[in-house]
Scaffold this motif. Structure first.
Motif, PDB file in Angstrom:
ATOM      1  N   SER A 202       0.822  -1.216   0.000  1.00 25.61           N
ATOM      2  CA  SER A 202       0.000   0.000   0.000  1.00 25.61           C
ATOM      3  C   SER A 202       0.855   1.264   0.000  1.00 25.61           C
ATOM      4  CB  SER A 202      -0.946   0.007   1.208  1.00 25.61           C
ATOM      5  OG  SER A 202      -0.223   0.125   2.427  1.00 25.61           O
ATOM      6  N   ARG A 203       2.101   1.166   0.466  1.00 30.53           N
ATOM      7  CA  ARG A 203       2.942   2.361   0.472  1.00 30.53           C
ATOM      8  C   ARG A 203       3.369   2.778  -0.934  1.00 30.53           C
ATOM      9  NH1 ARG A 203       6.766  -1.386   3.013  1.00 30.53           N
ATOM     10  NH2 ARG A 203       8.644  -1.688   1.735  1.00 30.53           N
ATOM     11  N   LEU A 204       3.146   1.906  -1.929  1.00 29.00           N
ATOM     12  CA  LEU A 204       3.434   2.256  -3.319  1.00 29.00           C
ATOM     13  C   LEU A 204       2.228   2.874  -4.016  1.00 29.00           C
ATOM     14  CD1 LEU A 204       5.435  -0.897  -4.506  1.00 29.00           C
ATOM     15  CD2 LEU A 204       6.242   1.116  -3.242  1.00 29.00           C
ATOM     16  N   HIS A 205       1.093   2.908  -3.318  1.00 28.75           N
ATOM     17  CA  HIS A 205      -0.151   3.374  -3.928  1.00 28.75           C
ATOM     18  C   HIS A 205      -0.113   4.880  -4.174  1.00 28.75           C
ATOM     19  CE1 HIS A 205      -4.417   3.470  -4.874  1.00 28.75           C
ATOM     20  NE2 HIS A 205      -4.610   4.417  -3.964  1.00 28.75           N
ATOM     21  N   HIS A 206      -0.567   5.298  -5.373  1.00 29.46           N
ATOM     22  CA  HIS A 206      -0.667   6.711  -5.707  1.00 29.46           C
ATOM     23  C   HIS A 206      -2.144   7.084  -5.723  1.00 29.46           C
ATOM     24  CE1 HIS A 206      -0.469  10.265  -8.541  1.00 29.46           C
ATOM     25  NE2 HIS A 206       0.452  10.565  -7.649  1.00 29.46           N
ATOM     26  N   PRO A 207      -2.601   7.867  -4.734  1.00 33.37           N
ATOM     27  CA  PRO A 207      -4.036   8.096  -4.571  1.00 33.37           C
ATOM     28  C   PRO A 207      -4.726   8.685  -5.800  1.00 33.37           C
ATOM     29  CG  PRO A 207      -2.859   8.774  -2.599  1.00 33.37           C
ATOM     30  CD  PRO A 207      -1.817   8.466  -3.630  1.00 33.37           C
ATOM     31  N   GLU A 208      -4.111   9.668  -6.447  1.00 40.86           N
ATOM     32  CA  GLU A 208      -4.754  10.280  -7.617  1.00 40.86           C
ATOM     33  C   GLU A 208      -4.941   9.258  -8.729  1.00 40.86           C
ATOM     34  OE1 GLU A 208      -3.159  13.415 -10.796  1.00 40.86           O
ATOM     35  OE2 GLU A 208      -3.654  14.349  -8.856  1.00 40.86           O
ATOM     36  N   THR A 209      -3.919   8.440  -8.962  1.00 36.16           N
ATOM     37  CA  THR A 209      -4.037   7.384  -9.967  1.00 36.16           C
ATOM     38  C   THR A 209      -5.118   6.394  -9.576  1.00 36.16           C
ATOM     39  OG1 THR A 209      -1.707   7.576 -10.603  1.00 36.16           O
ATOM     40  CG2 THR A 209      -2.810   5.502 -11.135  1.00 36.16           C
ATOM     41  N   GLY A 210      -5.206   6.097  -8.284  1.00 35.98           N
ATOM     42  CA  GLY A 210      -6.220   5.155  -7.816  1.00 35.98           C
ATOM     43  C   GLY A 210      -7.631   5.634  -8.120  1.00 35.98           C
ATOM     44  N   VAL A 211      -7.888   6.918  -7.911  1.00 39.83           N
ATOM     45  CA  VAL A 211      -9.209   7.475  -8.207  1.00 39.83           C
ATOM     46  C   VAL A 211      -9.500   7.380  -9.701  1.00 39.83           C
ATOM     47  CG1 VAL A 211     -10.581   9.592  -8.210  1.00 39.83           C
ATOM     48  CG2 VAL A 211      -9.209   9.004  -6.201  1.00 39.83           C
ATOM     49  N   GLU A 212      -8.533   7.751 -10.529  1.00 42.70           N
ATOM     50  CA  GLU A 212      -8.714   7.689 -11.984  1.00 42.70           C
ATOM     51  C   GLU A 212      -8.927   6.252 -12.443  1.00 42.70           C
ATOM     52  OE1 GLU A 212      -5.868  11.587 -12.944  1.00 42.70           O
ATOM     53  OE2 GLU A 212      -5.263   9.575 -13.595  1.00 42.70           O
TER      54      GLU A 212
END
Length: 302
Positions: free
Chosen positions: A211-221
Motif C-alpha cells: 500500500s505504500r506504493l499506492h498513488h491516490p490520484e491514480t487510484g481514483v482515476e
C-alpha cells in the motif's frame, strides 16, 4: 523475513516494469517469479482477444493458490471485475497515457508519413483511429511484444509503429519516439499506463506492505475507468477507449471522464465527456450519456 513473492508475465516489458517495484519495496525481501505462458501471451492472433483478463489468468490462479503473494498487472489488461478472493492492493503513479509513433525515419510525424506508408498495429482501437485520421495509410496487423514489433520495424517489415509511450519509456527507448500522439487523435485505452498490484483479499500483511506504493490520484482515476469498463462491457481489445483526468484549480478538484466507442473500420465513433467533483459520478454520467446510442452492440459484437 520470508520474501514477498511477486508474480509477473515473463515478457521483457513486464519484467522491465516489475523490477523497480522490488526496489521500491526495500528493505522488504522480495522474489520475482516470471510466468512464461500467461493467457493472451500464448495467442498468435491477439486482435480478437475477447475474453476479459486474457493476459492474467495463470498469474491469478497462482495468487489464489498461494504460490505468489502479489501479482503485477498492466491495468488495461487486468480483469474488469475483481476475481473473487483477490483485490487490487495498489495503483502505481500513472505514466504517459498517450500512444506514440515510432518510425525508421526520425523526422517523420503522423501527419507527414507518406501516402500508403505501412503502419504496424494489431489494436482495434489504434486501427480504427488511424483509418479515421489517415485513411490513406496501410495498417498492417503486427502482433507480439513491443520489442518484437520494434524488430519488425528495424527489418523493414513496416514503415512505422503505433505503440504506447509508456512502453517505450519502460524499455528505456524514449529516444526512439518520433511523436507522442494527442488523445484527440488516438484515444488511449481505459486503464492505460497504470501498473496495478493485486493481492489476496484476506492477506492484510501483503496489502499493507504494497500500500505504500499506492498513488491516490491514480487510484481514483483507475477506479473511475474500471467503472466505465464494467458498465459498458469492455475488455482489453474491445472497441472502447477513454480515460479519467484529474483537474486542479486552487483547492478545487474535479474529474473529467471521457469514453469513446467506435466501429472497427473507424467509420462510426461516439465520444462522451463529463466533468464532476466525484470521479465515479463522472464515469456513471458518461455511461448514461452513451447508453442511448446502443454502444453495447459495439463493445460486445463478435
Amino acid at each position: 523475513m520470508t520474501p514477498l513473492r511477486i508474480g509477473a508475465r515473463a515478457s521483457l516489458m513486464s519484467l522491465s516494469q516489475s523490477a523497480p517495484i522490488l526496489t521500491h519495496l526495500a528493505p522488504t525481501p522480495t522474489l520475482l517469479r516470471p510466468f512464461y505462458a500467461a493467457g493472451g501471451d500464448r495467442e498468435r492472433d491477439r486482435s480478437p482477444l475477447e475474453e476479459d483478463g486474457a493476459f492474467s489468468q495463470e498469474i491469478e490462479t497462482a495468487l489464489l493458490a498461494g504460490d505468489i503473494d502479489v501479482a503485477v498487472h498492466c491495468l488495461k489488461d487486468a480483469p474488469t471485475h475483481d476475481t473473487p478472493g483477490l483485490k487490487m492492493a495498489a495503483y502505481l503513479r500513472r505514466d504517459d497515457i498517450r500512444d506514440c509513433l515510432v518510425a525508421r525515419d526520425p523526422n517523420l510525424r503522423l501527419d507527414t508519413l507518406p501516402h500508403g506508408a505501412a503502419v504496424g498495429t494489431a489494436s482495434l482501437r489504434r486501427t480504427a483511429a488511424l483509418r479515421a485520421y489517415r485513411p490513406d495509410l496501410d495498417v498492417v496487423p503486427l502482433r507480439g511484444p513491443v520489442n518484437d514489433r520494434l524488430t519488425a520495424l528495424n527489418r523493414n517489415d513496416v514503415d512505422a509503429l503505433i505503440v504506447a509511450s509508456c512502453s517505450m519509456e519502460r524499455l528505456g527507448m524514449r529516444h526512439r519516439i518520433n511523436e507522442r500522439i494527442s488523445p484527440a487523435i488516438i484515444c488511449p485505452p481505459l486503464g492505460a499506463a497504470v501498473i496495478a498490484l493485486q493481492a489476496r483479499e484476506g492477506d492484510m500483511r501483503t496489502r499493507e506492505l504494497v500500500s505504500r506504493l499506492h498513488h491516490p490520484e491514480t487510484g481514483v482515476e483507475a477506479e473511475a475507468e474500471r467503472t466505465v469498463l464494467r458498465r459498458l462491457g469492455g475488455f482489453c481489445n474491445a472497441p472502447l477507449a477513454g480515460y479519467c483526468a484529474t483537474d486542479r484549480a486552487g483547492s478545487t478538484v474535479t474529474y473529467t471522464v471521457r469514453a469513446r466507442v467506435f466501429s472497427p473500420d473507424g467509420g462510426t465513433a461516439i465520444d462522451v465527456r463529463r466533468t464532476e467533483a466525484d470521479a465515479t459520478q463522472a464515469a456513471l454520467a458518461v455511461c448514461r450519456g452513451l447508453s442511448p446510442h446502443g454502444v453495447l452492440d459495439l463493445t460486445t459484437a463478435e
